[in-house]
Design a protein around this motif. Structure first.
Motif, short mmCIF file in Angstrom:
data_model
loop_
_atom_site.label_atom_id
_atom_site.label_comp_id
_atom_site.label_asym_id
_atom_site.label_seq_id
_atom_site.Cartn_x
_atom_site.Cartn_y
_atom_site.Cartn_z
N ILE A 263 58.59 52.15 34.74
CA ILE A 263 57.98 52.84 33.59
C ILE A 263 58.75 54.15 33.44
O ILE A 263 58.80 54.95 34.38
N LYS B 298 57.61 50.82 29.33
CA LYS B 298 57.68 49.96 30.52
C LYS B 298 58.78 48.95 30.23
O LYS B 298 58.68 48.14 29.29
N VAL C 219 50.65 48.42 35.20
CA VAL C 219 50.37 49.64 34.44
C VAL C 219 49.23 50.40 35.10
O VAL C 219 49.29 51.61 35.31
#
Ligand code: F0G
Length: 383
Positions: free
Chosen positions: A33, A51, A180
């Protein structure tokens, strides 16, 4: 344990019934990321990051789903003792690259067949399944026409369908949400996730992944999820653009050429699942926790170029997400203290032809893209 790397770090969440010997690991998942520099953050008025799912083995997010689907397929083949299995998929270029790659790694008894819309995948994407030894069938028409053919095949023959109708694909792609969430230290409050929407498998998996973490008590807040579509292929946007849920009506749309070519789909097969998960999302996260935005072709290209001139490697669909972030800001849908994570779903190099057209001002009229000269004047090819 060497098998449990990449997306399979989340094995218990997505594939607990698999035997570890069936797991196929080609280096998928764990993608970086990368935060936007101060210039982009200031210009946009929001802090954000891409990302980079283009850093997966076949250079798109599809590898997450394929790794999982092929592991389940290996188990099925072993249990049934099949001596030949055709894996089939329709594709705008990335599903086919990933399917062919995993099939070639496993080898016999799997054989990969991919169906592509003629002239509507990039040269790099076309070369990928060929390079992996797949049989490539080009069909006149668009992705939706290829999809009809493979659905028909799957109904009438014993073939392994590898489009995102295949729930194992969705399970594998949930790993995007897990990664994430981990990057955010499991605190998703004030986080917004932007996803380009084509056949709608990705946004289905992302929502399903976050909902799973929430159900298990691993995260206490859901992030906000924004789907983004080009005005040249926007059936999901059209549906959600009707404010009153009772008046919404789903209609496939006729697509026109889009630089977000990988998402150029008029009748997404996963639309019913999007509806299902969107309802669950809103039930927990409230109004505004799931939204779909529409952006223009011009915004997509300007955003891709701007991102890549500031150290990113975003494909056109990554550009689409960035355009979506700007649109959300313009519409007052996102606050300055929120943080956005944009899905750069494939590597920029797969779509370099669009970038070349931008710099040489040679877009065919149907795209409606003219280069922003403040961006496009910079690179020079000096011979
Ligand atoms: N970005 C890229 C790079 C894609 O390849 C796709 C879909 C999408 C976004 C949209 O994701 O379909 O899950 O909503 N590509 C499929 C394919 C359709 O055949 O490669 P989605």
């Amino acid at each position: 344990n060497t098998a449990l790397r990449g997306i399979f770090r989340f094995y218990e969440l997505m594939a607990p019934v698999l035997e570890e010997d069936d797991i196929v690991y080609l280096g998928e998942g764990n993608t970086p990321i990368v935060e936007a520099n101060d210039h982009l953050a200031t210009k946009t008025g929001i802090r954000f990051a891409f990302k980079n799912d283009g850093q997966n083995p076949s250079a798109s997010f599809k590898d997450r789903g394929m790794a999982c689907a092929f592991a389940y397929l290996k188990a099925l083949v072993r249990k049934n003792g099949w001596d030949e299995v055709l894996t089939v998929c329709a594709s705008t270029g990335d599903t086919s690259a990933a399917a062919a790659l995993y099939a070639s790694h496993i080898g016999s008894p799997l054989k990969s067949v991919v169906l592509l819309p003629h002239g509507k995948v990039t040269p790099q994407q076309l070369s990928q399944p060929l390079g992996s030894g797949a049989t490539v069938l080009e069909i006149p028409g668009v992705f939706d026409d290829c999809m009809k053919v493979v659905e028909n095949l799957a109904e009438n023959y014993r073939v392994a369908l590898l489009n995102s109708k295949n729930s194992w694909r969705i399970l594998g792609q949930e790993s995007y949400a897990f990664e994430v969430a981990q990057w955010c230290d499991w605190d998703l409050k004030g986080k917004c996730v932007f996803v380009p929407v084509g056949n709608a498998g990705n946004i289905t998996a992302v929502m399903s992944g976050f909902l799973k973490l929430h159900r298990l008590g691993i995260i206490s807040d859901l992030p906000r999820v924004f789907g983004v579509q080009s005005h040249h292929a926007d059936p999901v946007y059209q549906y959600y653009s009707v404010e009153d849920p009772a008046k919404r009506e789903y209609k496939p749309v006729a697509v026109t050429p889009s630089v977000a070519q990988a998402a150029m789909i008029g009748n997404p097969v996963s639309f019913p699942r999007v509806k299902h998960f969107a309802e669950q999302f809103e039930a927990i996260g409230g109004k505004g926790s799931f939204q779909v935005l529409q952006v223009t072709e011009q915004m997509i290209m300007d955003s891709m170029i701007e991102a890549n001139m500031n150290g990113h490697i975003a494909c056109t669909q990554g550009g689409e997400c960035y355009a979506g972030l700007k649109r959300a800001k313009e519409l007052g849908l996102i606050a300055e203290d929120e943080f956005a994570i944009l899905d750069a779903t494939a590597h920029a190099l797969k779509f370099s032809g669009f970038q070349d057209m931008y710099f040489s001002n040679s877009f065919p009229a149907e795209f409606g893209v003219t280069p922003d000269t403040s961006l496009a004047n910079a690179p020079q090819l000096v011979i």
